[in-house]
Design a protein around this motif. Sequence first.
Motif, PDB file in Angstrom:
ATOM      1  N   ARG A  81       0.990  -1.394  -0.172  1.00 52.27           N
ATOM      2  CA  ARG A  81       0.093   0.071  -0.154  1.00 52.27           C
ATOM      3  C   ARG A  81       0.777   1.107   0.133  1.00 52.27           C
ATOM      4  NH1 ARG A  81      -2.626  -4.077   2.492  1.00 52.27           N
ATOM      5  NH2 ARG A  81      -1.117  -3.835   4.278  1.00 52.27           N
ATOM      6  N   PHE A  98      -5.844  -5.076  -8.010  1.00 53.68           N
ATOM      7  CA  PHE A  98      -5.425  -4.299  -6.876  1.00 53.68           C
ATOM      8  C   PHE A  98      -4.088  -4.400  -6.673  1.00 53.68           C
ATOM      9  CE2 PHE A  98      -7.703  -7.382  -4.534  1.00 53.68           C
ATOM     10  CZ  PHE A  98      -6.929  -7.833  -3.701  1.00 53.68           C
ATOM     11  N   CYS A  99      -3.568  -5.485  -6.830  1.00 53.30           N
ATOM     12  CA  CYS A  99      -2.333  -5.909  -5.998  1.00 53.30           C
ATOM     13  C   CYS A  99      -0.804  -5.760  -6.792  1.00 53.30           C
ATOM     14  CB  CYS A  99      -2.341  -7.372  -5.602  1.00 53.30           C
ATOM     15  SG  CYS A  99      -1.079  -8.003  -4.565  1.00 53.30           S
ATOM     16  N   ASP A 111      -8.326 -11.481   5.054  1.00 55.11           N
ATOM     17  CA  ASP A 111      -7.995 -10.024   4.472  1.00 55.11           C
ATOM     18  C   ASP A 111      -9.229  -9.488   3.734  1.00 55.11           C
ATOM     19  OD1 ASP A 111      -5.151 -10.168   5.435  1.00 55.11           O
ATOM     20  OD2 ASP A 111      -4.591 -10.710   3.429  1.00 55.11           O
ATOM     21  N   PHE A 112      -9.438  -8.077   4.083  1.00 58.51           N
ATOM     22  CA  PHE A 112     -10.368  -7.434   3.371  1.00 58.51           C
ATOM     23  C   PHE A 112      -9.982  -6.218   2.794  1.00 58.51           C
ATOM     24  CE2 PHE A 112     -12.506  -9.960   6.421  1.00 58.51           C
ATOM     25  CZ  PHE A 112     -13.662 -10.409   5.722  1.00 58.51           C
ATOM     26  N   PHE A 141      -8.298  -3.376   5.081  1.00 56.18           N
ATOM     27  CA  PHE A 141      -7.387  -2.177   4.627  1.00 56.18           C
ATOM     28  C   PHE A 141      -8.285  -1.366   3.552  1.00 56.18           C
ATOM     29  CE2 PHE A 141      -4.979  -6.020   4.715  1.00 56.18           C
ATOM     30  CZ  PHE A 141      -3.886  -5.688   5.721  1.00 56.18           C
ATOM     31  N   TYR A 183      -8.659   0.402   0.095  1.00 61.58           N
ATOM     32  CA  TYR A 183      -7.833   0.253  -1.042  1.00 61.58           C
ATOM     33  C   TYR A 183      -7.086   1.346  -1.316  1.00 61.58           C
ATOM     34  CZ  TYR A 183      -7.111   0.406  -6.306  1.00 61.58           C
ATOM     35  OH  TYR A 183      -6.535   0.619  -7.388  1.00 61.58           O
TER      36      TYR A 183
HETATM   37  N1  5AD Z   1      -4.795  -1.669  -1.284  1.00 59.40           N
HETATM   38  C1  5AD Z   1      -5.182  -1.929   0.117  1.00 59.40           C
HETATM   39  N2  5AD Z   1      -5.035  -3.213   0.366  1.00 59.40           N
HETATM   40  C2  5AD Z   1      -4.177  -4.135  -0.557  1.00 59.40           C
HETATM   41  N3  5AD Z   1      -3.857  -5.366  -0.278  1.00 59.40           N
HETATM   42  C3  5AD Z   1      -3.300  -5.691  -1.345  1.00 59.40           C
HETATM   43  N4  5AD Z   1      -3.146  -4.830  -2.220  1.00 59.40           N
HETATM   44  C4  5AD Z   1      -3.721  -3.831  -1.660  1.00 59.40           C
HETATM   45  C5  5AD Z   1      -4.155  -2.441  -1.988  1.00 59.40           C
HETATM   46  N5  5AD Z   1      -3.600  -2.099  -3.318  1.00 59.40           N
HETATM   47  C6  5AD Z   1      -4.204  -6.304   0.891  1.00 59.40           C
HETATM   48  C7  5AD Z   1      -4.859  -7.434   0.438  1.00 59.40           C
HETATM   49  C8  5AD Z   1      -3.905  -8.676   0.702  1.00 59.40           C
HETATM   50  C9  5AD Z   1      -3.041  -7.995   1.764  1.00 59.40           C
HETATM   51  C10 5AD Z   1      -1.940  -8.416   2.020  1.00 59.40           C
HETATM   52  O1  5AD Z   1      -3.096  -6.654   1.625  1.00 59.40           O
HETATM   53  O2  5AD Z   1      -5.996  -7.645   1.339  1.00 59.40           O
HETATM   54  O3  5AD Z   1      -4.587  -9.725   0.959  1.00 59.40           O
END
Ligand code: 5AD
Length: 452
Positions: free
Chosen positions: A50, A165-166, A307-308, A338, A340
């Motif tokens: 993040r 998102f990752c 995780d959310f 978390f 986004y």
């Molecule tokens: N924004 C917020 N949370 C994220 N995660 C991964 N990428 C993002 C992002 N861009 C969270 C997901 C993942 C955890 C390790 O971090 O929930 O499972």
Amino acid sequence: MKKLFIKTYGCQMNVYDSARIADLLMPLGYAAADAPDDADIVVLNTCHIREKAAEKVYSELGRLRRLKEQKAEQGSRMLIAVAGCVAQAEGDEIVRRQNAVDIVVGPQALHRIPEMIARAERHEGRVLETDFVPDEKFDSLPAVRAEGPAAFLTIQEGCDKFCTFCVVPYTRGAEFSRPVAQIEMEAQRLVEHGVREITLLGQNVNAYRGAGSDKSVWGLARLLRALAQIEGLKRLRYTTSHPCDMSDDLIDAHRDLQQLMPFLHLPVQSGSDRVLEAMNRHHTRDHYLRLVEKIRAARNDIALSSDFVVGFPGETDEDFEETMALVREVKYAQAFSFKYSARPGTPAAAARKQVPENVKSERLQALQFLLGEQQVEFAKSCEGRSMQVLFEGRGRKSGQAVGRSPYLQPVHVDHAEDLIGGIHDVTIARALPNSLSGTLLRTAQPEAAAAN
Ligand code: 5AD
Ligand code: SF4
């Protein structure tokens, strides 16, 4: 003797990598420093997941630059190394933004750190390594050292899932699984050094597909069954898993292996099918719920974690309500949530319908409140139960020991200092906000008895 200070950000895989950096440098005459001030080299092992995580690194680098300058005025030299996922993703930007940095090393190249330090010491200018060579990394790392009775063991790196998102598929690269024999050797060595619990790590650990000694490809279930044979290894865990790779075989392992702890981190990210699809998760809400049912049928005392991500682009109030409803249905023992965070280079970052910050904050607060209630409820349900605790260290009070329950909750027990390193039966007396307190059940039981 030279001194080394490592600061670790982010996930457990970074904790494992930091330990390996220490393993690499200790034989070269580096001892651990208590603070950056005493160190000849400071390593920041960074996280890029993040924006906040990445920004922390830059502010820490600002502080380190000032320290480095002060030391230079006093005639001593301090090297600054940036390792981990920020190094991988933003190596060039790091050196542009902070010229005090001497070394930038990605997670797959960390075995090259000794040579990089030597080059930096010879004043060869900045040294950068961000190649993807995971097999070379694991082949070149020295044997692990164990610190305490619980250890991490990375068995898999990288991710091919590409959730939109990752950043992980970009920073850690494609999935790579270490061969079975290498993992068995590392586990064996850890156990010989007093380790009783091993957590197998991987960005997508249940997608593990490693080469077995018989040349066939082993999945995680088979690996777990083999590791459970190691005498003295009492507890196994693995993290982090993807719902799509939760095979029947693996669920059966939860039923069959008493060493496999009844606690599973199985991220769902969202409860809305629409959002799950936009996230490219390849599973639906229903698929996840059915999976949870199956896992609970196999092992009825299993507790779940997730995780959310809230405020994913395009997430509506209705979508968010579906996440809340899913949480109410599943009932988690613990979870991470978390807002986004748009990560450069990922598909979702380019989406037009970004959710406003205040809406994200409200949703996160509501979700965390609910998850907090569930965590307390779960902890309360432990009161009066007897469970096996692996004592890992001393508590704050004299004579007190702190350990972990099968569900990873910290457990404090008085007059138990002599038991550190072992697994003992404890009756849980009270659930405190973030831990449990209990008393020893002094009736001697064989250590190998099933977890509670
Ligand atoms: N924004 C917020 N949370 C994220 N995660 C991964 N990428 C993002 C992002 N861009 C969270 C997901 C993942 C955890 C390790 O971090 O929930 O499972
Ligand atoms: Fe990221 Fe998705 Fe891979 Fe997990 S499964 S590391 S969230 S891309």
